[in-house]
Design an enzyme around this catalytic site. Structure first.
Site, short mmCIF file in Angstrom:
data_model
loop_
_atom_site.label_atom_id
_atom_site.label_comp_id
_atom_site.label_asym_id
_atom_site.label_seq_id
_atom_site.Cartn_x
_atom_site.Cartn_y
_atom_site.Cartn_z
CD GLU A 359 -2.74 -1.33 0.02
OE1 GLU A 359 -2.86 -0.38 -0.79
OE2 GLU A 359 -3.27 -2.43 -0.18
CG HIS A 446 -5.42 -6.32 -8.53
ND1 HIS A 446 -6.47 -5.49 -8.85
CD2 HIS A 446 -4.85 -5.79 -7.42
CE1 HIS A 446 -6.54 -4.51 -7.97
NE2 HIS A 446 -5.57 -4.67 -7.09
#
Length: 544
Positions: A359, A446
């Site tokens: 993140e 992803h």
């Protein structure tokens, strides 16, 4: 913009000295090398042994002594010896100095505030120690109820005045005898006060005063769900501990208490021991998040010299316990923060270390290449977070979270014990691409990230069956080539330089090949083994 993990995104003056010692403004430029343990003890002993000769060379008087305080050693062998100074056994405030030596021990320069001998013979204090202490206490009492600034609440009590210590004041003006006294009390917010005052021993003039107690960083311990028992740097306010790290840009962790917005509530604790290692304690997930932010900060700082996500020394913050049954985690540029859900049944927080690194790396990408979060550039964006998030895990090297090339292997997001993604063979997740094809850009980011993840694994570790840290891998190549790998350290340097120097918002896989080749050329030379390995590895994932 949100990007989720799984489903979305000391000032001293120089003076000319006689003899062999010459003073210059500059000192050694080599980077400091860690000095610890026996090496530090040996250097301190060596500096202490050299103190008498240094004092003579500096022309100090017969009553003056040098007392070693610290030694800094550079990578090239240069040393910087820090000394305190005494006169007739009295501490000399402002008399400290630094002797800079080359690798052979020859003195290159000296930094010190005062030069020459101290002309104090015949002086004697006119005030007694008791009088000096009484005067110092009265001076502090005169400030009761006064607020100097927002960071120093009013002093509300004076509890104790210590014994006045005779010293030599040499910080400003002519050297003179003085008394140093500590006066202890309490401030309005409960923070203890310990003010240090220096008064002229002849006239009683107040020469200096400063507060010795400040809100400070504290060494806490945490027991996280995934990181296990770890050390945490926290902030002590004088009455409580905050899950805030002022040594790393002030980054901190809050709880959202299962809400889906807001700035949350900062975690505080009475004993600086955080979490139990179980999800039953809300602090446990906070420990994971705070440690993950610290480990990521340290990785970027120690590996690339980067000071925080924006490279401006400012830390991001982390929000835990987001929503209910939220099976995800995300980075948001707008709040400059990471957010973690608690997973299925609110019992499976997504606060694993490589998730934290993932993140925060979205933030690094946003502040460097700014890779668009769609198409092939979006796949590169996600892969960058997987790649450098995994390197955070290797850097931290926790026993409870074995460093590996598996993404989110501990959070059990699939419910069957399998990781979220595999870097050695991305297609093992059933959706990600191992190799480039013309349709890769149409995949979810992803899954299109698989090409770059696979590239990085092959570049670092090579192809074929192998075991790394007890985990088995078997990485194929599109062209059947056998690759040896250049190691994680070099591979991460190549990727980071490409990201920060050569990639742009629209970089696709073909352009990423060019960017990493440029980076390898900068770092290791065009035509070097590393450069050739980068080229061969891209070919092995069908990017030519």
């Amino acid at each position: 913009m949100k990007r989720k993990l799984a489903l979305g995104a000391a000032l001293s003056a120089s003076a000319l000295l006689a003899g062999a010692i010459q003073v210059s403004a500059g000192t050694a430029q080599a980077a400091p090398a860690p000095v610890v343990g026996q090496q530090r003890a040996a250097l301190l002993a060596q500096a202490a042994g050299a103190a008498p000769a240094a004092a003579r060379a500096l022309g100090l008087g017969s009553q003056e002594r040098l007392v070693v305080k610290d030694v800094v050693a550079d990578a090239d062998g240069s040393r910087h010896l820090r000394y305190e100074r005494t006169y007739g056994g009295l501490p000399v405030l402002g008399g400290d100095l630094i002797v800079h030596q080359d690798a052979r021990g020859a003195v290159k320069s000296v930094d010190r505030a005062i030069s020459g001998t101290l002309a104090l013979s015949g002086l004697s204090p006119r005030l007694s120690a008791a009088q000096a202490a009484e005067q110092a206490g009265a001076s502090v009492r005169a400030t009761l109820g006064a607020v100097k600034d927002a960071d120093e609440p009013a002093l509300v009590s004076v509890d104790r005045t210590g014994t006045a210590e005779l010293v030599v004041w040499a910080t400003s003006g002519s050297p003179r005898l003085a008394y140093r006294t500590t006066v202890e009390g309490m401030r309005a917010d409960g923070t203890p006060s310990s003010q240090v005052l220096v008064t002229d021993a002849a006239t009683g003039e107040l020469l200096s005063s400063h507060e010795g107690v400040q809100t400070a960083n504290a060494a806490g311990t945490g027991n996280g769900v995934f990181v296990g028992t770890v050390g945490l740097t926290t902030n002590f306010t004088g009455s409580t501990y905050e899950l805030k790290d002022n040594t790393r840009g002030g980054q901190y962790t809050v709880t959202l208490n299962n809400k889906q917005g807001g700035s949350g509530t900062l975690y505080t604790d009475a004993d600086n021991a955080w979490g139990t290692g179980t999800v039953a304690s809300g602090q446990s997930a906070a420990v994971d998040a705070q440690f993950g932010a610290a480990a990521t900060w340290d990785f970027y700082k120690n590996t690339f010299g980067r000071s925080g996500i924006r490279n401006d020394g400012v830390g991001a913050y982390s929000r835990v316990h987001y929503g209910r049954n939220y099976v995800n985690a995300f980075w948001s540029d707008s709040c400059f923060c990471m957010t973690y859900g608690d997973g299925a049944s609110n019992t499976h927080p997504l606060t694993e270390l490589d998730v934290a690194g993932h993140e925060m790396t979205h933030g690094v990408t946003a502040n460097t290449a700014g890779l668009n979060y769609s198409g092939e550039s979006g796949g590169l964006n996600e892969a960058t977070s997987d790649i450098l998030g995994s390197m955070v895990e290797f850097s931290a090297n926790l026993a409870k979270d074995n460093p590996d090339y598996l993404i989110g292997e501990l959070i059990d997001i699939n419910g069957n014990g399998t990781p979220l993604r595999y870097m050695d063979k991305p297609s093992k997740d059933g959706r990600s691409a191992d190799y480039w094809s013309s349709g890769v850009g149409s995949l979810d980011v992803h899954y299109s990230s698989g090409v770059a993840n696979h590239f990085f694994y092959l570049l670092a570790e090579g192809s074929g069956a192998k075991t790394v840290n007890g985990v088995s891998y078997n990485s194929p190549t599109s062209n059947g080539a056998t690759l040896a790998g250049i190691g994680r350290d070099k591979a991460q340097q190549v990727w980071y330089r490409a990201l920060t120097v050569y990639m742009t918002s629209t970089t696709d896989y073909k352009a990423a090949r060019t960017a990493t080749l440029n980076a390898a050329s900068d770092l290791y030379g065009s035509g070097s083994a590393e450069y050739n390995a980068v080229a061969a590895t891209w070919t092995a994932v069908n990017v030519t």
